[in-house]
Design a protein around this motif. Structure first.
Motif, PDB file in Angstrom:
ATOM      1  N   LEU A  55       0.868  -1.173   0.000  1.00 61.68           N
ATOM      2  CA  LEU A  55       0.000   0.000   0.000  1.00 61.68           C
ATOM      3  C   LEU A  55       0.900   1.216   0.000  1.00 61.68           C
ATOM      4  O   LEU A  55       1.703   1.397   0.920  1.00 61.68           O
ATOM      5  CB  LEU A  55      -0.912   0.006   1.231  1.00 61.68           C
ATOM      6  CG  LEU A  55      -1.778   1.258   1.444  1.00 61.68           C
ATOM      7  CD1 LEU A  55      -2.735   1.458   0.279  1.00 61.68           C
ATOM      8  CD2 LEU A  55      -2.546   1.144   2.759  1.00 61.68           C
ATOM      9  N   SER A  56       0.815   2.031  -1.042  1.00 61.26           N
ATOM     10  CA  SER A  56       1.660   3.221  -1.097  1.00 61.26           C
ATOM     11  C   SER A  56       0.872   4.407  -1.613  1.00 61.26           C
ATOM     12  O   SER A  56      -0.008   4.268  -2.478  1.00 61.26           O
ATOM     13  CB  SER A  56       2.890   2.986  -1.980  1.00 61.26           C
ATOM     14  OG  SER A  56       2.524   2.863  -3.332  1.00 61.26           O
ATOM     15  N   ALA A  70      -1.484   6.244  -6.019  1.00 61.97           N
ATOM     16  CA  ALA A  70      -1.724   5.193  -5.032  1.00 61.97           C
ATOM     17  C   ALA A  70      -1.678   3.831  -5.697  1.00 61.97           C
ATOM     18  O   ALA A  70      -2.060   3.679  -6.860  1.00 61.97           O
ATOM     19  CB  ALA A  70      -3.078   5.395  -4.362  1.00 61.97           C
ATOM     20  N   LYS A  71      -1.180   2.850  -4.947  1.00 65.98           N
ATOM     21  CA  LYS A  71      -1.275   1.459  -5.394  1.00 65.98           C
ATOM     22  C   LYS A  71      -1.517   0.596  -4.176  1.00 65.98           C
ATOM     23  O   LYS A  71      -1.086   0.924  -3.060  1.00 65.98           O
ATOM     24  CB  LYS A  71      -0.037   1.016  -6.160  1.00 65.98           C
ATOM     25  CG  LYS A  71       1.256   0.981  -5.392  1.00 65.98           C
ATOM     26  CD  LYS A  71       2.394   0.507  -6.293  1.00 65.98           C
ATOM     27  CE  LYS A  71       3.735   0.533  -5.587  1.00 65.98           C
ATOM     28  NZ  LYS A  71       4.833   0.071  -6.456  1.00 65.98           N
ATOM     29  N   TYR A 136      -9.145  -3.485 -13.946  1.00 68.02           N
ATOM     30  CA  TYR A 136      -8.383  -4.592 -13.360  1.00 68.02           C
ATOM     31  C   TYR A 136      -9.284  -5.692 -12.811  1.00 68.02           C
ATOM     32  O   TYR A 136      -8.817  -6.614 -12.150  1.00 68.02           O
ATOM     33  CB  TYR A 136      -7.438  -4.068 -12.283  1.00 68.02           C
ATOM     34  CG  TYR A 136      -6.394  -3.135 -12.850  1.00 68.02           C
ATOM     35  CD1 TYR A 136      -5.386  -3.616 -13.686  1.00 68.02           C
ATOM     36  CD2 TYR A 136      -6.439  -1.777 -12.583  1.00 68.02           C
ATOM     37  CE1 TYR A 136      -4.451  -2.757 -14.237  1.00 68.02           C
ATOM     38  CE2 TYR A 136      -5.503  -0.906 -13.140  1.00 68.02           C
ATOM     39  CZ  TYR A 136      -4.511  -1.402 -13.965  1.00 68.02           C
ATOM     40  OH  TYR A 136      -3.593  -0.545 -14.511  1.00 68.02           O
ATOM     41  N   GLY A 137     -10.587  -5.597 -13.081  1.00 70.61           N
ATOM     42  CA  GLY A 137     -11.514  -6.651 -12.681  1.00 70.61           C
ATOM     43  C   GLY A 137     -11.673  -6.800 -11.179  1.00 70.61           C
ATOM     44  O   GLY A 137     -11.914  -7.906 -10.681  1.00 70.61           O
ATOM     45  N   PRO A 152      -2.517  -1.453  -9.686  1.00 71.81           N
ATOM     46  CA  PRO A 152      -1.230  -0.813  -9.959  1.00 71.81           C
ATOM     47  C   PRO A 152      -1.307   0.688  -9.693  1.00 71.81           C
ATOM     48  O   PRO A 152      -2.392   1.249  -9.517  1.00 71.81           O
ATOM     49  CB  PRO A 152      -1.003  -1.097 -11.450  1.00 71.81           C
ATOM     50  CG  PRO A 152      -1.871  -2.265 -11.753  1.00 71.81           C
ATOM     51  CD  PRO A 152      -3.066  -2.126 -10.853  1.00 71.81           C
ATOM     52  N   GLU A 153      -0.151   1.329  -9.675  1.00 71.93           N
ATOM     53  CA  GLU A 153      -0.110   2.752  -9.358  1.00 71.93           C
ATOM     54  C   GLU A 153      -1.050   3.542 -10.261  1.00 71.93           C
ATOM     55  O   GLU A 153      -0.978   3.444 -11.486  1.00 71.93           O
ATOM     56  CB  GLU A 153       1.315   3.280  -9.503  1.00 71.93           C
ATOM     57  CG  GLU A 153       1.467   4.698  -9.021  1.00 71.93           C
ATOM     58  CD  GLU A 153       2.921   5.136  -8.995  1.00 71.93           C
ATOM     59  OE1 GLU A 153       3.508   5.185  -7.894  1.00 71.93           O
ATOM     60  OE2 GLU A 153       3.465   5.403 -10.085  1.00 71.93           O
ATOM     61  N   SER A 154      -1.954   4.298  -9.640  1.00 72.42           N
ATOM     62  CA  SER A 154      -2.952   5.082 -10.358  1.00 72.42           C
ATOM     63  C   SER A 154      -3.020   6.468  -9.744  1.00 72.42           C
ATOM     64  O   SER A 154      -2.750   6.651  -8.557  1.00 72.42           O
ATOM     65  CB  SER A 154      -4.333   4.409 -10.282  1.00 72.42           C
ATOM     66  OG  SER A 154      -4.283   3.087 -10.772  1.00 72.42           O
TER      67      SER A 154
END
Length: 199
Positions: A55-56, A70-71, A136-137, A152-154
């Motif tokens: 979690l970032s 964020a990812k 990403y389902g 993934p990072e968005s």
């Protein structure tokens, strides 16, 4: 599962802005949140069937309003079916002591008996899940199947947030325990700091 963790992380990040109306109580001066920094997390000790793998949130510090990246990656070996309960303990550092913030108007150290209801308010049943979850389902409402969920990072835009004076500045610690039925599925701790200016 990822949606639930992301929801809790963003609530922590913004000092519970989704509940800010409840936080602004009579007699409090209103402050404008300008910065969130020192965001970190850890899984609780003990054996839980679910955990945060990654979690970032960047940059650090995060300017409010502004853009963040964020990812998140979480896993659970058991499904999460309604009701999904979340018990939150929230503390603020005062001088050198960590003081628990009581639950007032559903803000603070509260227990939410079914977070699925909150997810249904964010994305009403029948509506498609928002991006990037849709691509990403990843489901955005209960139930959540056992498995690994990754976003993934968005990039996201965080709008301006108003806070009462007592919550405007300081260091915070939050622990949440997520349960499905009678089983505790995951437990995590989140740390963050807030800076604000008076309006």
């Amino acid at each position: 599962m990822a949606m639930v963790v992301a929801f809790l992380a963003f609530c922590a990040l913004l000092g519970f802005p989704s509940l800010k109306a409840a936080m602004v109580m009579p007699g409090n001066n209103i402050w404008k949140l300008t910065e969130v920094s020192d965001f970190s997390w850890s899984n609780c000790e003990g054996k839980f069937p679910g955990k945060i793998l990654n979690l970032s949130l960047t940059p650090d510090p995060i300017t409010i309003p502004g853009d963040i990246k964020a990812k998140v990656q979480v896993s659970t070996s058991v499904p999460l079916t309604s009701p999904v309960k979340v018990a939150i303990k929230l503390k603020k550092e005062i001088v050198t002591l960590w003081v628990e913030i009581p639950c007032v108007d559903n803000v603070g150290s509260c227990t939410y008996d079914n977070i699925c209801n909150y997810l249904d308010m964010l994305v009403p049943p029948g509506q498609p899940c928002p991006e990037p979850l849709k691509s990403y389902g990843i489901p955005c409402r209960c139930p959540f199947k056992a498995g690994v969920y990754s976003v993934p990072e968005s990039s996201f835009y965080i709008p301006g947030v108003s806070l009462p004076s007592w919550a405007a500045n300081g260091n915070y610690w939050m622990m949440f325990i997520l349960s499905s039925g009678d089983q505790e599925v995951t437990c995590a701790k989140i740390y963050f700091s807030l800076k604000s200016n008076s309006v």
